[in-house]
Design a protein around this motif. Structure first.
Motif, PDB file in Angstrom:
ATOM      1  N   SER A  10       0.895  -1.161  -0.031  1.00 18.72           N
ATOM      2  CA  SER A  10       0.032  -0.016   0.117  1.00 18.72           C
ATOM      3  C   SER A  10       0.934   1.265  -0.101  1.00 18.72           C
ATOM      4  N   ALA A  12       2.679   2.951   2.513  1.00 18.44           N
ATOM      5  CA  ALA A  12       4.268   2.642   3.236  1.00 18.44           C
ATOM      6  C   ALA A  12       4.972   1.536   2.375  1.00 18.44           C
ATOM      7  N   GLU A  35      -4.117  -7.343  -1.304  1.00 20.16           N
ATOM      8  CA  GLU A  35      -4.997  -7.014  -2.120  1.00 20.16           C
ATOM      9  C   GLU A  35      -4.839  -7.278  -3.700  1.00 20.16           C
ATOM     10  N   ARG A  42      -5.821   5.413   0.028  1.00 18.03           N
ATOM     11  CA  ARG A  42      -7.210   5.300   0.606  1.00 18.03           C
ATOM     12  C   ARG A  42      -7.683   6.469   0.894  1.00 18.03           C
ATOM     13  N   LYS A  47     -14.098  10.103   0.330  1.00 22.01           N
ATOM     14  CA  LYS A  47     -14.468  11.535   0.030  1.00 22.01           C
ATOM     15  C   LYS A  47     -14.819  11.611  -1.520  1.00 22.01           C
ATOM     16  N   ALA A  80       0.786 -12.966   3.275  1.00 13.08           N
ATOM     17  CA  ALA A  80       1.690 -13.368   4.139  1.00 13.08           C
ATOM     18  C   ALA A  80       1.162 -14.191   5.594  1.00 13.08           C
ATOM     19  N   ARG A 128     -12.163   0.265   4.189  1.00 13.27           N
ATOM     20  CA  ARG A 128     -10.729   0.113   4.094  1.00 13.27           C
ATOM     21  C   ARG A 128     -10.163   0.101   2.753  1.00 13.27           C
ATOM     22  N   ASP A 275       0.997   2.523   9.229  1.00 11.13           N
ATOM     23  CA  ASP A 275      -0.156   2.322  10.212  1.00 11.13           C
ATOM     24  C   ASP A 275       0.265   1.219  11.265  1.00 11.13           C
TER      25      ASP A 275
HETATM   26  C1  LIG Z   1     -11.425   5.324   3.555  1.00  9.66           C
HETATM   27  C2  LIG Z   1     -10.089   5.831   4.440  1.00  9.66           C
HETATM   28  C3  LIG Z   1     -10.145   7.388   4.278  1.00  9.66           C
HETATM   29  C4  LIG Z   1      -8.918   7.912   4.908  1.00  9.66           C
HETATM   30  N1  LIG Z   1      -8.569   9.251   4.697  1.00  9.66           N
HETATM   31  C5  LIG Z   1      -7.321   9.698   5.186  1.00  9.66           C
HETATM   32  C6  LIG Z   1      -7.234  11.363   5.099  1.00  9.66           C
HETATM   33  O1  LIG Z   1      -7.968  12.169   4.839  1.00  9.66           O
HETATM   34  N2  LIG Z   1      -6.167  11.935   5.890  1.00  9.66           N
HETATM   35  C7  LIG Z   1      -5.124  10.809   6.293  1.00  9.66           C
HETATM   36  O2  LIG Z   1      -4.056  11.501   6.698  1.00  9.66           O
HETATM   37  N3  LIG Z   1      -5.235   9.442   6.365  1.00  9.66           N
HETATM   38  C8  LIG Z   1      -6.688   8.943   5.828  1.00  9.66           C
HETATM   39  N4  LIG Z   1      -6.652   7.446   6.032  1.00  9.66           N
HETATM   40  C9  LIG Z   1      -5.426   6.680   6.249  1.00  9.66           C
HETATM   41  C10 LIG Z   1      -4.500   6.155   5.352  1.00  9.66           C
HETATM   42  O3  LIG Z   1      -5.002   5.915   4.346  1.00  9.66           O
HETATM   43  C11 LIG Z   1      -3.538   5.207   6.234  1.00  9.66           C
HETATM   44  O4  LIG Z   1      -2.899   5.729   7.221  1.00  9.66           O
HETATM   45  C12 LIG Z   1      -2.829   4.582   5.059  1.00  9.66           C
HETATM   46  O5  LIG Z   1      -3.345   4.089   4.138  1.00  9.66           O
HETATM   47  C13 LIG Z   1      -1.608   3.605   5.766  1.00  9.66           C
HETATM   48  O6  LIG Z   1      -0.867   3.085   5.064  1.00  9.66           O
HETATM   49  P1  LIG Z   1      -0.119   1.657   5.235  1.00  9.66           P
HETATM   50  O7  LIG Z   1       0.751   1.519   3.868  1.00  9.66           O
HETATM   51  O8  LIG Z   1       0.852   1.794   6.431  1.00  9.66           O
HETATM   52  O9  LIG Z   1      -1.235   0.617   5.485  1.00  9.66           O
HETATM   53  P2  LIG Z   1      -2.490   0.346   4.767  1.00  9.66           P
HETATM   54  O10 LIG Z   1      -2.935   1.358   3.739  1.00  9.66           O
HETATM   55  O11 LIG Z   1      -3.457  -0.315   5.709  1.00  9.66           O
HETATM   56  O12 LIG Z   1      -1.877  -0.938   3.658  1.00  9.66           O
HETATM   57  C14 LIG Z   1      -1.585  -2.234   4.479  1.00  9.66           C
HETATM   58  C15 LIG Z   1      -1.487  -3.101   3.137  1.00  9.66           C
HETATM   59  O13 LIG Z   1      -0.832  -4.484   3.628  1.00  9.66           O
HETATM   60  C16 LIG Z   1      -1.610  -5.576   3.050  1.00  9.66           C
HETATM   61  N5  LIG Z   1      -1.572  -6.659   4.182  1.00  9.66           N
HETATM   62  C17 LIG Z   1      -1.995  -6.684   5.336  1.00  9.66           C
HETATM   63  N6  LIG Z   1      -1.815  -7.998   5.957  1.00  9.66           N
HETATM   64  C18 LIG Z   1      -1.030  -8.545   4.861  1.00  9.66           C
HETATM   65  C19 LIG Z   1      -0.197  -9.900   4.929  1.00  9.66           C
HETATM   66  N7  LIG Z   1      -0.472 -10.755   5.832  1.00  9.66           N
HETATM   67  N8  LIG Z   1       0.014 -10.343   3.769  1.00  9.66           N
HETATM   68  C20 LIG Z   1       0.087  -9.391   2.709  1.00  9.66           C
HETATM   69  N9  LIG Z   1      -0.459  -8.174   2.573  1.00  9.66           N
HETATM   70  C21 LIG Z   1      -1.116  -7.722   3.852  1.00  9.66           C
HETATM   71  C22 LIG Z   1      -3.367  -4.999   3.080  1.00  9.66           C
HETATM   72  O14 LIG Z   1      -4.394  -5.756   2.238  1.00  9.66           O
HETATM   73  C23 LIG Z   1      -2.927  -3.486   2.707  1.00  9.66           C
HETATM   74  O15 LIG Z   1      -3.031  -3.552   1.170  1.00  9.66           O
HETATM   75  C24 LIG Z   1      -7.700   7.085   5.333  1.00  9.66           C
HETATM   76  C25 LIG Z   1      -7.985   5.583   5.492  1.00  9.66           C
HETATM   77  C26 LIG Z   1      -9.138   5.091   4.891  1.00  9.66           C
HETATM   78  C27 LIG Z   1      -9.553   3.786   4.906  1.00  9.66           C
END
Ligand SMILES: Cc1cc2nc3c(=O)[nH]c(=O)nc-3n(C[C@H](O)[C@H](O)[C@H](O)COP(=O)(O)OP(=O)(O)OC[C@H]3O[C@@H](n4cnc5c(N)ncnc54)[C@H](O)[C@@H]3O)c2cc1C
Length: 410
Positions: A10, A12, A35, A42, A47, A80, A128, A275
């Motif tokens: 995603s 990060a 995914e 996201r 929005k 994973a 999500r 996150d």
């Molecule tokens: C609807 C929505 C609106 C948002 N609006 C805002 C906003 O306006 N402003 C803001 O600052 N933030 C917002 N956020 C928060 C922001 O999107 C998240 O902080 C960000 O997506 C975090 O990114 P990440 O890469 O850490 O984790 P995530 O985006 O959660 O991605 C983690 C990925 O890892 C994958 N995964 C999980 N477990 C496994 C596994 N075991 N094996 C393989 N893959 C796996 C998941 O499927 C996912 O694709 C919003 C979030 C959502 C859901």
């Protein structure tokens, strides 16, 4: 040749993979994601994507073909399921295993599920993923009544998007005001007034006792016994860091993967970002786990640099935004909803800001159409200074000049 594996494709994870290449890493990069699609943003899902002002294609971080061009092996639709830090292998649900020299955990967070009778009825939605967003968009266009459970950022943004589409909206929140944990009771009250002014039937101090329906959800029974008919329900009651696959790995997990300011986890050559990561912030002097886009992006970059031994401590002033109705909020820093707050400007107007203090120190600030206050606050927070509440509240006091002077004196 070294193999760097990133689990979680995603923000990060995607940014980390991209950064490894930008920084000149020429080993193998494997990006594994549960995914079925390449990394996307996201924030638009609650929005602009719901309003119809952003297309599905526009949410992806990179065009199709980007990862291949960069020599990044993107494995989509692959979960994973476990990690062996001794043999340095990640096992996937399909039985395959990938060895790593360095590993980044970027598995984000997953929505907490509602645990009441009827929670598994059809028409009970979470938000999500892009798939969730598609389902929500379809429901919004074919329905007239929704109950939103939880008035955190996701619930509040979904409620606003549903009102924009003309639906009748009931929003239930167990706490006294929306957004209380993040923004505190006084700012939360501003949001309560705003949602009510836009026609949301906001019920606070109210949880869900039961969902009822024949096959699909038709009504929500609240903890105080009220019954609301609905076409569907959206649940936004928070998220939990996605660490289940790390059980038994020995990687320390405590409200997320525990990492230091270089994003290093407790096992050798294992890192975490986004996150899922709970990291030591040297500036705030505490552990933070931030669930916002900007942090996922910049920590993904920081972790990739750290994996390449470019060791720059990760100590940002966190930032996020939220758009509800015509109100766009920007927030910098890190405070708790319990910290004392000082307003600057009238929160009933279209332009105001709020500052959060702890032990006299400015910890965080938010602005509604107040970019100059937010930007000055960001510098003051980074400098870790104390500012008198009277000055923060005084519209005539020039925060920008103070921020400049503070920056110059360091
Ligand atoms: C609807 C929505 C609106 C948002 N609006 C805002 C906003 O306006 N402003 C803001 O600052 N933030 C917002 N956020 C928060 C922001 O999107 C998240 O902080 C960000 O997506 C975090 O990114 P990440 O890469 O850490 O984790 P995530 O985006 O959660 O991605 C983690 C990925 O890892 C994958 N995964 C999980 N477990 C496994 C596994 N075991 N094996 C393989 N893959 C796996 C998941 O499927 C996912 O694709 C919003 C979030 C959502 C859901």
């Amino acid at each position: 040749m070294s193999t760097f594996v990133i689990v979680g494709a995603s923000v990060a994870g995607g940014l980390a993979a991209e950064t490894l290449r930008k920084e000149g890493f020429d080993g193998r990069v494997v990006l594994v994601g549960a995914e079925p699609v390449r990394p996307y943003e996201r924030p638009p899902l609650s929005k602009e994507y719901q309003w119809g002002t952003r297309s599905e294609e526009s949410v992806f971080l990179k065009p199709p073909g980007f990862y291949e061009e960069q020599g990044i092996e993107l494995l989509t639709g692959r979960d994973a399921v476990s990690l062996d830090t001794r043999s340095r292998r990640v096992s996937l649900a399909d039985g395959s295993r990938i060895g790593y020299d360095r590993l980044l955990i970027a598995t984000g967070a997953s929505p907490r599920r509602l645990a009441v009778p009827g929670a598994d009825l059809e028409g009970v939605l979470y938000l999500r993923t892009l798939e969730d967003a598609r389902a929500l968009r379809e429901r919004i266009s074919g329905s007239s009544r929704v109950v939103v459970v939880g008035a955190g950022f996701i619930g509040a943004e979904v409620a606003a998007s549903c009102r924009r589409a003309g639906l009748e909206v009931v929003m239930l929140e167990v706490l006294p005001v929306p957004l209380q944990r993040a923004l505190g009771p006084r700012v939360g009250q501003v949001y309560a007034d705003m949602h009510r002014a836009h026609g949301v039937d906001l019920r606070t101090g109210e949880g869900v006792a039961e969902l009822r329906g024949h096959g699909r959800v038709e009504r929500v029974v609240t903890t105080s016994g009220h019954v609301f008919d609905c076409d569907f329900v959206v649940v936004g009651i928070g998220v939990a860091p996605e660490t289940r696959w790390l059980e038994g790995s020995g990687v320390e997990v405590h409200n997320g993967v525990v990492v230091d300011e270089l994003c290093r986890a407790s096992a050798p050559d294992v890192y975490a970002a986004g996150d899922v990561a709970s990291w030591w912030h040297p500036g705030f002097g505490e552990r933070l786990r931030v669930e916002h886009f900007d942090n996922a992006q910049s920590q993904g970059v920081a972790a990739a640099r750290s994996m390449l031994d470019k060791e720059i401590p990760y100590a940002p002033v966190p930032f996020f935004w939220s758009d509800q109705y015509e109100v766009s909020l920007q927030y910098v820093g890190h405070a708790s909803g319990e910290d004392p707050v000082v307003f600057r400007g009238d929160p009933g107007s279209g332009s105001w800001s709020a500052f959060y203090l702890r032990d006299g120190w400015l910890r965080a600030a938010l602005g509604v159409n107040r970019f100059r206050d937010v930007s000055a606050a960001r510098r003051l927070i980074a400098a870790h200074v104390s500012v008198e509440p009277e000055k923060l509240a005084d519209e005539g006091f020039d925060l920008k000049t103070l921020a400049r002077e503070v920056a110059r004196s360091r």
